[in-house]
Design a protein around this motif. Structure first.
Motif, mmCIF file in Angstrom:
data_model
loop_
_atom_site.group_PDB
_atom_site.id
_atom_site.type_symbol
_atom_site.label_atom_id
_atom_site.label_comp_id
_atom_site.label_asym_id
_atom_site.label_seq_id
_atom_site.Cartn_x
_atom_site.Cartn_y
_atom_site.Cartn_z
ATOM 1 N N ASP A 45 36.985 38.945 56.236
ATOM 2 C CA ASP A 45 37.571 40.130 55.782
ATOM 3 C C ASP A 45 37.849 39.840 54.300
ATOM 4 O O ASP A 45 37.946 41.141 53.834
ATOM 5 C CB ASP A 45 38.611 40.397 56.620
ATOM 6 N N CYS A 46 38.164 38.920 53.836
ATOM 7 C CA CYS A 46 38.476 38.700 52.379
ATOM 8 C C CYS A 46 37.202 38.684 51.558
ATOM 9 O O CYS A 46 37.353 38.549 50.258
ATOM 10 C CB CYS A 46 39.195 37.504 52.209
ATOM 11 N N TRP A 47 35.741 38.305 52.073
ATOM 12 C CA TRP A 47 34.864 38.264 51.219
ATOM 13 C C TRP A 47 34.838 39.316 50.240
ATOM 14 O O TRP A 47 34.835 40.654 50.698
ATOM 15 C CB TRP A 47 33.518 37.796 51.816
ATOM 16 N N PRO A 48 34.119 39.328 49.066
ATOM 17 C CA PRO A 48 33.967 40.540 48.230
ATOM 18 C C PRO A 48 32.684 41.168 48.505
ATOM 19 O O PRO A 48 31.681 40.512 49.488
ATOM 20 C CB PRO A 48 33.862 39.877 46.471
ATOM 21 N N GLU A 49 32.710 42.651 48.738
ATOM 22 C CA GLU A 49 31.775 43.298 48.926
ATOM 23 C C GLU A 49 31.067 44.175 47.985
ATOM 24 O O GLU A 49 31.619 44.405 47.051
ATOM 25 C CB GLU A 49 32.044 44.086 50.180
ATOM 26 N N LEU A 50 29.930 44.534 47.882
ATOM 27 C CA LEU A 50 28.961 45.193 46.924
ATOM 28 C C LEU A 50 28.525 46.529 47.663
ATOM 29 O O LEU A 50 28.161 46.536 48.711
ATOM 30 C CB LEU A 50 27.854 44.590 46.660
ATOM 31 N N TRP A 51 29.240 47.776 47.161
ATOM 32 C CA TRP A 51 29.067 48.991 47.666
ATOM 33 C C TRP A 51 28.008 49.796 46.778
ATOM 34 O O TRP A 51 28.348 49.763 45.419
ATOM 35 C CB TRP A 51 30.447 49.484 47.834
ATOM 36 N N LEU A 52 27.243 50.522 47.331
ATOM 37 C CA LEU A 52 26.346 51.541 46.630
ATOM 38 C C LEU A 52 27.205 52.944 46.870
ATOM 39 O O LEU A 52 27.616 53.303 47.578
ATOM 40 C CB LEU A 52 24.937 51.719 47.289
ATOM 41 N N GLU A 53 26.958 53.520 45.624
ATOM 42 C CA GLU A 53 27.599 54.898 45.316
ATOM 43 C C GLU A 53 26.755 55.748 46.254
ATOM 44 O O GLU A 53 27.280 56.775 46.633
ATOM 45 C CB GLU A 53 27.412 55.444 43.717
#
Ligand SMILES: [Zn+2]
Length: 102
Positions: A45-53
């Motif tokens: 749950d702490c891993w960084p995530e990449l989110w698209l707009e």
């Protein structure tokens, strides 16, 4: 907003973000603020995530990410036939006995 990728390494996420931005895809990193707060929280749950707009960028973004994450060369270690030194797969020359390049 749509999550497109999760990785243990913030460096990897930041790199992929740069790739997508360079391709004109708006995206942002989430979870990086939690990197210093490991402990009570389940690790993934702490891993960084990449989110698209934008959802419509998902297919293009996924293709770019897959390309980026694919190793450019086989990464298996190899043994120098001249001196027997074990060389890491990303190097094509033996550091031990190859002449320095100009
Ligand atoms: Zn060698």
């Amino acid at each position: 907003m749509r999550k497109i990728h999760t990785a243990e390494s913030l460096i990897e996420i930041a790199h992929l973000r740069n790739v997508l931005v360079a391709a004109g895809i708006a995206c942002q990193i989430r979870n990086d603020r939690l990197m210093g707060a490991l402990g009570e929280i389940p690790f993934v749950d702490c891993w960084p995530e990449l989110w698209l707009e934008n959802e419509r960028d998902a297919l293009t973004a996924k293709g770019l990410i897959d390309t980026e994450l694919r190793p450019a060369v086989p990464s298996a270690d190899w043994t120098c036939p001249s001196c027997g030194e074990t060389i890491e797969g990303q190097f094509s020359d033996c550091w031990h006995c190859s002449p320095p390049r100009d």
